[in-house]
Design a protein around this motif. Structure first.
Motif, PDB file in Angstrom:
ATOM      1  N   TYR A 118      34.528  63.679  39.516  1.00  0.00           N
ATOM      2  CA  TYR A 118      33.829  62.780  40.448  1.00  0.00           C
ATOM      3  C   TYR A 118      34.886  61.736  40.804  1.00  0.00           C
ATOM      4  O   TYR A 118      35.012  60.724  40.121  1.00  0.00           O
ATOM      5  CB  TYR A 118      32.623  62.134  39.765  1.00  0.00           C
ATOM      6  N   GLN A 119      35.668  62.010  41.863  1.00  0.00           N
ATOM      7  CA  GLN A 119      36.897  61.248  42.095  1.00  0.00           C
ATOM      8  C   GLN A 119      36.711  60.088  43.058  1.00  0.00           C
ATOM      9  O   GLN A 119      36.082  60.229  44.117  1.00  0.00           O
ATOM     10  CB  GLN A 119      37.981  62.196  42.623  1.00  0.00           C
ATOM     11  N   ALA A 120      37.306  58.959  42.677  1.00  0.00           N
ATOM     12  CA  ALA A 120      37.243  57.741  43.481  1.00  0.00           C
ATOM     13  C   ALA A 120      38.120  57.873  44.724  1.00  0.00           C
ATOM     14  O   ALA A 120      39.116  58.598  44.732  1.00  0.00           O
ATOM     15  CB  ALA A 120      37.712  56.563  42.630  1.00  0.00           C
TER      16      ALA A 120
ATOM     17  N   SER B 254      44.252  72.240  45.872  1.00  0.00           N
ATOM     18  CA  SER B 254      45.479  71.876  45.148  1.00  0.00           C
ATOM     19  C   SER B 254      45.140  70.984  43.955  1.00  0.00           C
ATOM     20  O   SER B 254      45.761  71.074  42.896  1.00  0.00           O
ATOM     21  CB  SER B 254      46.458  71.158  46.088  1.00  0.00           C
ATOM     22  N   GLU B 255      44.141  70.116  44.137  1.00  0.00           N
ATOM     23  CA  GLU B 255      43.770  69.210  43.049  1.00  0.00           C
ATOM     24  C   GLU B 255      43.234  69.998  41.846  1.00  0.00           C
ATOM     25  O   GLU B 255      43.535  69.695  40.690  1.00  0.00           O
ATOM     26  CB  GLU B 255      42.701  68.238  43.567  1.00  0.00           C
ATOM     27  N   GLU B 256      42.434  71.027  42.125  1.00  0.00           N
ATOM     28  CA  GLU B 256      41.887  71.856  41.042  1.00  0.00           C
ATOM     29  C   GLU B 256      43.000  72.599  40.310  1.00  0.00           C
ATOM     30  O   GLU B 256      43.002  72.682  39.064  1.00  0.00           O
ATOM     31  CB  GLU B 256      40.842  72.812  41.635  1.00  0.00           C
TER      32      GLU B 256
ATOM     33  N   ASN C  60      49.002  64.060  37.301  1.00  0.00           N
ATOM     34  CA  ASN C  60      48.059  63.653  38.341  1.00  0.00           C
ATOM     35  C   ASN C  60      46.927  62.822  37.718  1.00  0.00           C
ATOM     36  O   ASN C  60      46.560  63.018  36.559  1.00  0.00           O
ATOM     37  CB  ASN C  60      47.507  64.936  38.965  1.00  0.00           C
ATOM     38  N   CYS C  61      46.363  61.921  38.524  1.00  0.00           N
ATOM     39  CA  CYS C  61      45.367  60.988  37.977  1.00  0.00           C
ATOM     40  C   CYS C  61      44.111  61.684  37.460  1.00  0.00           C
ATOM     41  O   CYS C  61      43.464  61.188  36.523  1.00  0.00           O
ATOM     42  CB  CYS C  61      44.999  59.922  39.009  1.00  0.00           C
ATOM     43  N   THR C  62      43.747  62.814  38.028  1.00  0.00           N
ATOM     44  CA  THR C  62      42.520  63.481  37.571  1.00  0.00           C
ATOM     45  C   THR C  62      42.741  64.084  36.184  1.00  0.00           C
ATOM     46  O   THR C  62      41.889  63.953  35.287  1.00  0.00           O
ATOM     47  CB  THR C  62      42.090  64.550  38.596  1.00  0.00           C
ATOM     48  N   THR C  63      43.894  64.709  35.994  1.00  0.00           N
ATOM     49  CA  THR C  63      44.237  65.225  34.663  1.00  0.00           C
ATOM     50  C   THR C  63      44.278  64.072  33.659  1.00  0.00           C
ATOM     51  O   THR C  63      43.711  64.146  32.553  1.00  0.00           O
ATOM     52  CB  THR C  63      45.624  65.905  34.688  1.00  0.00           C
TER      53      THR C  63
ATOM     54  N   SER D  62      40.189  55.754  45.984  1.00  0.00           N
ATOM     55  CA  SER D  62      41.553  55.209  45.899  1.00  0.00           C
ATOM     56  C   SER D  62      42.554  56.266  45.452  1.00  0.00           C
ATOM     57  O   SER D  62      43.763  56.058  45.598  1.00  0.00           O
ATOM     58  CB  SER D  62      41.621  53.986  44.979  1.00  0.00           C
ATOM     59  N   GLY D  63      42.058  57.410  44.936  1.00  0.00           N
ATOM     60  CA  GLY D  63      42.953  58.533  44.652  1.00  0.00           C
ATOM     61  C   GLY D  63      43.640  59.014  45.916  1.00  0.00           C
ATOM     62  O   GLY D  63      44.718  59.602  45.874  1.00  0.00           O
ATOM     63  N   ALA D  64      43.005  58.761  47.065  1.00  0.00           N
ATOM     64  CA  ALA D  64      43.598  59.148  48.354  1.00  0.00           C
ATOM     65  C   ALA D  64      44.351  57.976  48.979  1.00  0.00           C
ATOM     66  O   ALA D  64      44.620  57.983  50.190  1.00  0.00           O
ATOM     67  CB  ALA D  64      42.515  59.652  49.294  1.00  0.00           C
ATOM     68  N   GLY D  65      44.674  56.954  48.187  1.00  0.00           N
ATOM     69  CA  GLY D  65      45.504  55.843  48.661  1.00  0.00           C
ATOM     70  C   GLY D  65      44.690  54.783  49.400  1.00  0.00           C
ATOM     71  O   GLY D  65      43.464  54.812  49.441  1.00  0.00           O
TER      72      GLY D  65
ATOM     73  N   THR E 227      38.308  54.565  39.804  1.00  0.00           N
ATOM     74  CA  THR E 227      37.931  55.171  38.511  1.00  0.00           C
ATOM     75  C   THR E 227      37.355  56.563  38.732  1.00  0.00           C
ATOM     76  O   THR E 227      36.313  56.736  39.371  1.00  0.00           O
ATOM     77  CB  THR E 227      36.949  54.313  37.679  1.00  0.00           C
ATOM     78  N   HIS E 228      38.125  57.517  38.252  1.00  0.00           N
ATOM     79  CA  HIS E 228      37.688  58.916  38.287  1.00  0.00           C
ATOM     80  C   HIS E 228      36.803  59.183  37.067  1.00  0.00           C
ATOM     81  O   HIS E 228      37.050  58.670  35.968  1.00  0.00           O
ATOM     82  CB  HIS E 228      38.887  59.861  38.201  1.00  0.00           C
ATOM     83  N   SER E 229      35.783  60.025  37.260  1.00  0.00           N
ATOM     84  CA  SER E 229      34.917  60.471  36.170  1.00  0.00           C
ATOM     85  C   SER E 229      34.961  61.995  36.124  1.00  0.00           C
ATOM     86  O   SER E 229      35.202  62.643  37.148  1.00  0.00           O
ATOM     87  CB  SER E 229      33.472  60.030  36.407  1.00  0.00           C
TER      88      SER E 229
HETATM   89  C1  2RA Z   1      43.198  62.131  44.297  1.00  0.00           C
HETATM   90  N1  2RA Z   1      44.183  62.856  42.237  1.00  0.00           N
HETATM   91  O1  2RA Z   1      42.317  61.543  43.662  1.00  0.00           O
HETATM   92  C2  2RA Z   1      44.420  62.592  43.621  1.00  0.00           C
HETATM   93  C3  2RA Z   1      45.516  61.613  43.823  1.00  0.00           C
HETATM   94  N2  2RA Z   1      46.675  61.924  43.064  1.00  0.00           N
HETATM   95  O2  2RA Z   1      43.110  62.373  45.498  1.00  0.00           O
END
Ligand code: 2RA
Length: 359
Positions: free
Chosen positions: A157-159, A223-225, A130-133, A161-164, A255-257
């Motif tokens: 701190y998720q961007a 689920s992300e956690e 997953n992108c956060t990992t 675009s992670g949600a498409g 860009t996730h932080s």
């Molecule tokens: C999110 N990590 O940022 C998820 C996508 N795979 O929502």
């Protein structure tokens, strides 16, 4: 194998697929044919890869004829149905969905951390994290190799675009509704202005932060956690590693932080940590707070490495480090890592040595 292996990109028209075609056009060209595959709705579209227009073909069993490696970037249920179909035809699948990541017979690979795992793939499938990992694990893997990781406490701190694409469209629409106003000064004023236009998020994301990503799991975790916890353990080969994660969505496009509190086996020093991070493949140490230098998503977006700043030793624990990490969630967080894994497989199939080059 004598010639170059043939590659299929499944999900070529999606958000990550689009970045994948750019990455394939920029990296060393290890591929023979590159076939673009998508839903029947997108079949017939022409997309450019390696400077050449290629017509998209519909996902079907025949779409994998003559293919050696297939990269999947499609929803979990599509991967669950089609990755085994491709694998049954002898194709090595590199899958970027959540369908197989925790399958014990599917390796979960980050080429800078555990490249050797890619060779052991009993189901013919390799999973991409997953992108956060992925946004933190290259830096953590380097520190773990030297210091021996014992515990992780992480906030993301998720961007959007992670949600498409829907996440990006939602943020942009909300920003246009609040720009130039005095909103953000009274309880609920942003929510009222945004109305129902919250897209894939449970709350307004413009002028806000939302402590939620993914779906509800047991005892209030998301689920992300759980993905960050489970995947970090699997990649690092530490099945019992204590990991506490809080995932937060912020008004950043890409860009996730993450803030990371990492506790190690023994005492650590900032100097040694900096030396490790400075020389680790795929990591850029950008850490000079006196000069106002630390990574931020606005500068990291569109780049390949994992950027690390704010390296400090914990004030109350000489075995722990505090870090701030940024990574482009569509590049290293998705398409780039998938491409790097596929290149490892290509090298294996052609008898060359694989190079996990993220630059
Ligand atoms: C999110 N990590 O940022 C998820 C996508 N795979 O929502």
């Amino acid at each position: 194998m004598t010639g170059k292996p043939a590659l299929a990109v499944v999900g070529a028209t999606g958000a990550v697929g689009t970045v994948m075609l750019q990455i394939l056009s920029q990296r060393a060209d290890v591929w023979g044919e590159i076939r673009l595959v998508a839903t029947p709705r997108s079949a017939g579209r022409k997309l450019t890869v390696r400077g050449v227009e290629v017509e998209v073909v519909a996902l079907s069993e025949e779409a994998f004829d003559g293919i050696d490696v297939a990269m999947f970037d499609v929803p979990d249920e599509v991967s669950a149905r089609w990755a085994p179909v491709a694998a049954a035809k002898g194709v090595v699948v590199v899958d970027n969905s959540g369908a197989f990541r925790m399958d014990p017979e599917v390796p979960l690979v980050v080429p800078e951390v555990n490249p050797h795992c890619a060779r052991n793939r009993p189901r013919g499938i390799i999973a991409n994290p997953n992108c956060t990992t992925l946004s933190m694990i290259v830096a953590l893997g380097a520190l773990h190799a030297e210091f021996g990781l014992r515990e992780l406490v992480v906030s993301s701190y998720q961007a959007v675009s992670g949600a498409g694409r829907a996440g990006v469209d939602t943020l942009r629409a909300q920003l246009s509704m609040v720009a130039g106003t005095e909103l953000g000064t009274k309880p609920g004023d942003v929510r009222r202005a945004v109305g129902d236009l919250t897209g894939p998020f449970p709350e307004p994301v413009a002028l806000n932060v939302v402590p939620w990503a993914g779906s509800l799991r047991e005892d209030g975790w998301s689920s992300e956690e759980m993905k960050v916890r489970d995947e970090s353990r699997k990649i690092l080969g530490l099945p019992k590693l204590p990991v506490a994660v809080t995932c937060v969505r912020v008004p950043v496009v890409t860009t996730h932080s993450l803030t990371v509190h990492a506790r190690f086996q023994g005492e650590v020093t900032v100097d040694k940590a900096r030396e490790i991070l400075d020389t680790a493949p795929g990591v850029v140490l950008f850490d000079n707070p006196a000069a106002g230098e630390f990574p931020t998503p606005a500068d990291v977006v569109g780049t390949d490495p994992t950027w690390v700043g704010r390296v400090r030793r914990a004030l109350d624990d000489p075995t722990a480090l505090e870090l701030f990490v940024c990574g482009d969630n569509l590049r290293k967080g998705a398409a780039l890592n998938t491409a790097q894994i596929a290149e490892l497989v290509a090298a294996e199939l052609t008898g060359r040595s694989g190079v996990a080059d993220s630059a």
